[in-house]
Design an enzyme around this catalytic site. Structure first.
Site, PDB file in Angstrom:
ATOM      1  CE  LYS A  78      -3.974   1.932   2.577  1.00  0.00           C
ATOM      2  NZ  LYS A  78      -4.870   1.734   3.733  1.00  0.00           N
ATOM      3  CB  SER A 153      -8.202   3.654   2.825  1.00  0.00           C
ATOM      4  OG  SER A 153      -7.346   3.062   3.787  1.00  0.00           O
ATOM      5  CB  SER A 177      -8.472   0.783   5.727  1.00  0.00           C
ATOM      6  OG  SER A 177      -9.186   1.956   5.536  1.00  0.00           O
TER       7      SER A 177
END
Ligand code: GLN
Length: 486
Positions: A78, A153, A177
Site C-alpha cells: 500500500k 482505504s 481499511s
C-alpha cells in the site's frame, strides 16, 4: 493453472521444488498486470526493474538452497508504507514527489524474507475513506464488477490480490481499511492487535488506531504474511514485546468447543442487505453444526463507535498532517507571496476534499472550549467500548459479525454523502478503538455476483484463534476459490 493465479503457499512449494523460477512467476504477474491493470487501476507505481532484480536474487538463493519464507513471492505494498528509493505518495498530491530515504520496518521484513516487490498500490488519500474514490490520482475498480468500488482505504491492495496482479499485499487498517476492502473483493484480510506489527515507516493517519496487516488469497497466505511482518520493533514505541506464534503451523487446530460470541447489536436487520445477513447467518449455522458453541453477547456501546471514531481519528489526523506545510515535506506552492499564503495555498491544492474535511473536523474537536465536549467524551466512549469487549471475551473466545452492512456499492453512489460512507465502517471501527484483532474471510456471493465477507474478532494477541476459525470455515467452503472473471 496460470502462474499469476497461484497462492503464496502453492508458489512456495513450486519454487522450492524448482518446478518454476521466481523470474517466471514474476513475469507472469507483470503480464497479468499488462492485461487487467488498464481496467482495474490498482497500482500507483509498478516497480518492474526492482522486482526482476529481486526475482534474480531469489532464483540464485533457491539454487543455493537458501530459501526464506517469501523467497521469490511477488507482493504489492500500500502506498503509505515507506519504501526506500521508491515514491510513497499516500495517494495524495501533496506527497506525489516524496521518495523515502528509508524503509518501513515491514518493508525491511518483506525484503529480508526474500519477497519480490511488484509495486505500490492505490488507496484513499492518507487512508481516509471506504471506497478508494478519495485517491488523489485515480479510482480503483472492483475486479468483480468494474462499475463498483473495491472498498477502501486499502482498495488497491484488495483489488490487486483479487485480480491476481500480485500473490498478496500489505494494507493498513485504522477503522476497517483492510477488512472492508477484503470483504468487497472476496479476499482474506486481517487487522492485527494494535502493537503486533510495527508502524515504523507507516505514514500516520490516526496513530492510536493505525495497524498494518496482510490481504491474501486465502487464510494460509494471510497467516504466512502476518508471521513475517509481526514482532517487536524498538523503533515503534507502541509495538509490543511479545513472541510471535507460528500462525501457519497452528491453522489446523480445529474449532471443537470454541465459544463464538454473537453480538446482538451487529445482527439487527435494519439497514443491512438481506444477502449479507443471510450469508453471515449461514456461517453461524455452519460453526454451530461443526461443534462450536454460539453465545449471545452484547456490545452496548457500539452504537457510539462511529461518532467516537469520527472525532478521534480526525483529531489525530489533523495533528499528524500538520507537517505537510510546503516546508518540510512534499509539494510547495511556488506562486504564493508570503509564508502564510504559501501554507494556505500548498495545503489547499495539495490535500483533497475528504482530507480537508477531516482536518477541519479534527481541529474543531481539539480546540479550546470544545475539547471536553468532543475529544474527551469520545475518548471516554472508547474506554467503554473496550470494556464491552473485555466483558464479552469472558463469555466467548471470538466474536462473529458482518464486515460491512452491504456489498460493494457503485462508483459515485456515495461520494456526495460522507455520512453514508462513514456508516459503512459501523462493524469494523470498534476493533480499532479497542485495539483487538479482526479479520475478513469470504463467506458468500450476493445475488448480483459480489463477494461477502465474514468478520471474526479476537481478544488481544489472539490472532491465531481467529485465523484457525477462519481456516476451518475456508476448508469446508468454496468461497475463497471463486475468482472474478476479469
Ligand atoms: N473508512 C474509515 C475512514 O475513512 C477507515 C479508514 C481506515 O481504516 N484507514 O476513516
Amino acid at each position: 493453472m496460470n502462474l499469476h493465479e497461484l497462492t503464496i503457499h502453492d508458489a512456495q512449494d513450486l519454487l522450492k521444488n524448482k518446478e518454476i523460477s521466481a523470474k517466471e512467476l514474476t513475469r507472469a504477474v507483470f503480464d497479468r498486470i499488462d492485461t487487467v491493470e488498464p481496467s482495474v487501476d490498482a497500482y500507483i507505481s509498478v516497480t518492474k526493474d526492482i522486482a526482476l532484480s529481486q526475482a534474480d536474487a531469489a532464483d540464485k538463493a533457491i539454487s543455493g538452497d537458501n530459501i526464506k519464507t517469501l523467497t521469490g513471492i511477488p507482493l504489492a505494498v500500500k502506498d503509505l508504507i515507506c519504501t526506500k528509493g521508491v515514491a510513497t505518495t499516500c495517494a495524495s498530491k501533496i506527497l506525489k514527489n516524496f521518495i523515502p530515504p528509508y524503509d518501513a520496518t515491514v518493508t525491511e521484513k518483506l525484503n529480508a524474507a526474500g519477497a519480490v516487490m511488484v509495486g505500490k498500490v492505490n488507496m484513499d488519500e492518507f487512508a481516509m475513506g471506504s471506497s478508494t474514490e478519495n485517491s488523489g490520482f485515480k479510482v480503483t475498480k472492483n475486479p468483480w464488477n468494474l462499475s463498483h468500488v473495491p472498498g477502501g482505504s486499502s482498495g488497491g491492495s484488495a483489488a490487486a490480490v483479487a485480480a491476481d496482479m500480485c500473490l498478496g499485499a500489505l494494507g493498513s487498517d485504522t477503522g476497517g481499511s483492510i477488512r472492508q476492502p477484503a470483504s468487497h473483493c472476496g479476499v482474506v484480510g486481517i487487522k492485527p492487535t494494535y502493537g503486533r506489527v510495527s508502524r515504523f515507516g507507516l505514514v500516520a493517519f490516526a496513530s492510536s488506531l493505525d495497524q498494518i496487516g496482510p490481504l491474501a488469497k486465502d487464510v494460509t497466505d494471510a497467516a504466512i504474511l502476518l508471521q513475517v511482518i509481526s514482532g517487536y520493533d524498538p523503533k515503534d514505541s507502541t509495538s509490543i514485546d511479545k513472541p510471535t506464534p507460528d500462525y501457519r503451523a497452528a491453522l489446523p487446530g480445529g474449532i471443537k468447543g470454541l465459544k463464538i460470541g454473537i453480538p446482538k447489536e451487529y445482527h439487527a436487520s435494519n439497514g443491512m442487505s438481506p444477502d449479507v445477513l443471510s450469508a453471515v447467518q449461514n456461517a453461524m449455522n455452519f460453526y454451530k453444526d461443526a461443534g462450536a458453541e454460539l453465545v449471545d453477547i452484547s456490545l452496548p456501546h457500539s452504537e457510539y463507535a462511529v461518532a467516537a471514531y469520527y472525532l478521534i481519528a480526525p483529531a489525530e489526523a489533523c495533528s499528524n498532517l500538520a507537517r505537510y506545510d510546503g516546508v518540510k515535506y512534499g509539494v510547495r506552492d511556488k506562486e504564493s507571496s508570503g509564508l502564510i499564503d504559501m501554507y494556505r495555498n500548498t495545503r489547499s491544492s495539495g490535500f483533497g476534499p475528504e482530507v480537508q474535511r477531516r482536518i477541519l473536523l479534527g481541529t474543531y474537536a481539539l480546540s479550546a472550549g470544545y475539547y471536553d465536549a468532543y475529544y474527551k467524551k469520545a475518548s471516554q466512549i472508547r474506554t467503554l467500548i473496550k470494556n464491552d469487549f473485555m466483558q464479552a471475551f469472558e463469555a466467548c473466545d471470538i466474536i462473529l459479525s458482518p464486515v460491512t452492512p452491504s456489498t460493494a456499492f457503485k462508483i459515485g453512489e456515495n461520494v456526495d454523502d460522507p455520512l453514508t460512507m462513514y456508516l459503512s465502517d459501523i462493524f469494523t471501527l470498534s476493533a480499532n478503538l479497542a485495539g483487538i484483532p479482526g479479520l475478513s474471510v469470504p463467506c458468500g456471493i450476493s445475488g448480483d455476483g459480489l463477494p461477502i465477507g465474514l468478520q471474526l474478532m479476537g481478544n488481544y494477541f489472539a490472532e491465531n484463534t481467529i485465523l484457525n476459525a477462519a481456516y476451518y470455515f475456508e476448508q469446508a467452503t468454496e468461497f475463497h476459490k471463486l475468482r472474478p472473471k476479469i
